[in-house]
Motif scaffolding. Structure first.
Motif, PDB file in Angstrom:
ATOM      1  N   GLU A 123     -26.854  26.628  79.537  1.00 19.19           N
ATOM      2  CA  GLU A 123     -26.268  27.902  79.972  1.00 19.19           C
ATOM      3  C   GLU A 123     -27.321  28.979  80.139  1.00 19.19           C
ATOM      4  O   GLU A 123     -27.381  29.666  81.160  1.00 19.19           O
ATOM      5  CB  GLU A 123     -25.208  28.368  78.972  1.00 19.19           C
ATOM      6  CG  GLU A 123     -23.850  27.750  79.164  1.00 19.19           C
ATOM      7  CD  GLU A 123     -22.767  28.573  78.488  1.00 19.19           C
ATOM      8  OE1 GLU A 123     -22.660  29.782  78.778  1.00 19.19           O
ATOM      9  OE2 GLU A 123     -22.030  28.002  77.660  1.00 19.19           O
ATOM     10  N   TRP A 127     -28.163  31.795  83.060  1.00 21.29           N
ATOM     11  CA  TRP A 127     -27.802  33.218  82.964  1.00 21.29           C
ATOM     12  C   TRP A 127     -29.010  34.114  82.720  1.00 21.29           C
ATOM     13  O   TRP A 127     -29.244  35.073  83.447  1.00 21.29           O
ATOM     14  CB  TRP A 127     -26.779  33.432  81.852  1.00 21.29           C
ATOM     15  CG  TRP A 127     -25.585  32.548  81.917  1.00 21.29           C
ATOM     16  CD1 TRP A 127     -25.012  31.842  80.889  1.00 21.29           C
ATOM     17  CD2 TRP A 127     -24.764  32.259  83.069  1.00 21.29           C
ATOM     18  NE1 TRP A 127     -23.920  31.131  81.321  1.00 21.29           N
ATOM     19  CE2 TRP A 127     -23.741  31.372  82.655  1.00 21.29           C
ATOM     20  CE3 TRP A 127     -24.809  32.655  84.402  1.00 21.29           C
ATOM     21  CZ2 TRP A 127     -22.769  30.887  83.532  1.00 21.29           C
ATOM     22  CZ3 TRP A 127     -23.852  32.171  85.279  1.00 21.29           C
ATOM     23  CH2 TRP A 127     -22.846  31.300  84.845  1.00 21.29           C
ATOM     24  N   TRP A 151     -20.504  35.587  83.995  1.00 15.87           N
ATOM     25  CA  TRP A 151     -20.323  34.679  82.860  1.00 15.87           C
ATOM     26  C   TRP A 151     -18.838  34.550  82.511  1.00 15.87           C
ATOM     27  O   TRP A 151     -18.350  33.460  82.234  1.00 15.87           O
ATOM     28  CB  TRP A 151     -21.111  35.236  81.682  1.00 15.87           C
ATOM     29  CG  TRP A 151     -21.458  34.284  80.590  1.00 15.87           C
ATOM     30  CD1 TRP A 151     -21.317  32.923  80.576  1.00 15.87           C
ATOM     31  CD2 TRP A 151     -22.023  34.646  79.336  1.00 15.87           C
ATOM     32  NE1 TRP A 151     -21.757  32.416  79.389  1.00 15.87           N
ATOM     33  CE2 TRP A 151     -22.201  33.446  78.614  1.00 15.87           C
ATOM     34  CE3 TRP A 151     -22.399  35.854  78.753  1.00 15.87           C
ATOM     35  CZ2 TRP A 151     -22.733  33.436  77.315  1.00 15.87           C
ATOM     36  CZ3 TRP A 151     -22.940  35.838  77.468  1.00 15.87           C
ATOM     37  CH2 TRP A 151     -23.102  34.650  76.757  1.00 15.87           C
ATOM     38  N   HIS A 155     -16.291  31.103  82.959  1.00 12.01           N
ATOM     39  CA  HIS A 155     -15.446  30.539  81.896  1.00 12.01           C
ATOM     40  C   HIS A 155     -13.976  30.417  82.298  1.00 12.01           C
ATOM     41  O   HIS A 155     -13.249  29.598  81.738  1.00 12.01           O
ATOM     42  CB  HIS A 155     -15.503  31.417  80.637  1.00 12.01           C
ATOM     43  CG  HIS A 155     -16.698  31.173  79.767  1.00 12.01           C
ATOM     44  ND1 HIS A 155     -17.835  31.943  79.843  1.00 12.01           N
ATOM     45  CD2 HIS A 155     -16.934  30.256  78.783  1.00 12.01           C
ATOM     46  CE1 HIS A 155     -18.719  31.522  78.942  1.00 12.01           C
ATOM     47  NE2 HIS A 155     -18.193  30.498  78.292  1.00 12.01           N
TER      48      HIS A 155
END
Length: 271
Positions: A123, A127, A151, A155
């Motif tokens: 991740e 990011w 982000w 999700h």
């Protein structure tokens, strides 16, 4: 294949790709493909869409060459420390109790310590390693906010389309807490990336948060109100975690601004 793209274009293409993969793979292998999709998207951006991955600078910009070791304690305090305090708060208000771990908890911890850092890295390389530096043209704080919003969007398919993540509790309230906490985390992790010039403190912070709340919720806490504790108060993105993370983000922001002012005034003071 392009030699390279502007930061603005790169960030847009990355975002479209990673959100598209999230939407299409949320229910595949219980979300495993989704979980590693930021890493996969970085590889596509560097090796397929552009040629940046064929140069040393292309990889250096991801922040993997520096350890950022001096910021590791801060990464642990602002994540693992916040989770411990959040669950302690749930105990104080009478919603839960600490217990002694039993059963096969040691084996589970070993599995967590192997898989957890890999998923956190997958991740954070996306990011904070790839996307945040390419959004710096917006200003650092705005970049952190935009990364946080993306982000959240990444999700959402996992939350809304599968039963694996935040499936309990009142959905509007859970989503509100989740969104606010993710934004707070985006600032904490973003400042760790900015201050250390390394992606590793953010990776450690991400893993420490995931591991601590998992251990506490599964092996160290008992409650007859699991939704209250794990969704609303002290779980992944509960209210106590939100408050603690927001306080940490604010404190780091204030400290960073203070250091920046001192550095800017130093030359004139010497003159």
């Amino acid at each position: 294949m392009f030699e390279r793209l502007s930061d603005r274009t790169s960030s847009i293409v990355f975002t479209v790709l990673v959100l598209g993969i999230s939407l299409c793979t949320a229910d595949i292998a219980e979300g495993l493909v989704l979980a590693i999709s930021p890493l996969l998207t970085v590889l596509v951006m560097l090796l397929v869409i552009t040629r940046e991955g064929y140069t040393r600078e292309g990889w250096h910009r991801l922040g993997m060459s520096e350890s950022g070791l001096r910021f590791w304690p801060l990464a642990l305090i602002t994540t693992a420390g916040v989770s411990v305090l959040a669950f302690a708060g749930a105990v104080v208000v009478g919603a839960a109790n600490f217990i002694t771990p039993s059963g096969d908890w040691l084996q589970a911890m070993l599995v967590l310590c192997v898989t957890g850092p890999i998923l956190a890295f997958a991740e954070e390389l996306g990011w904070r390693g790839y996307l945040q530096p390419r959004l710096a043209f917006l200003g650092q704080r705005c970049a952190m906010l935009v990364v946080g919003v993306i982000w959240i969007g990444w999700h959402l398919p996992y939350i809304l389309l599968t039963p694996y993540y935040h499936a309990e509790g009142e959905r509007p309230f859970v989503l509100a807490l989740f969104s606010a906490t993710v934004i707070a985390f985006s600032f904490v992790f973003g400042y760790l990336r900015l201050l250390s010039r390394s992606v590793w403190p953010a990776v450690l912070a991400h893993f420490a948060h995931n591991a601590t709340f998992t251990i506490l919720a599964t092996y160290a806490i008992t409650t007859d109100r699991p939704v209250l504790v794990n969704e609303y108060l002290a779980g992944d993105t509960g209210l106590f975690v939100l408050i603690g993370t927001a306080v940490c983000a604010f404190a780091i922001a204030v400290r960073t601004a203070s250091l920046t002012r001192r550095r800017s005034l130093a030359p004139s003071a010497r003159g």
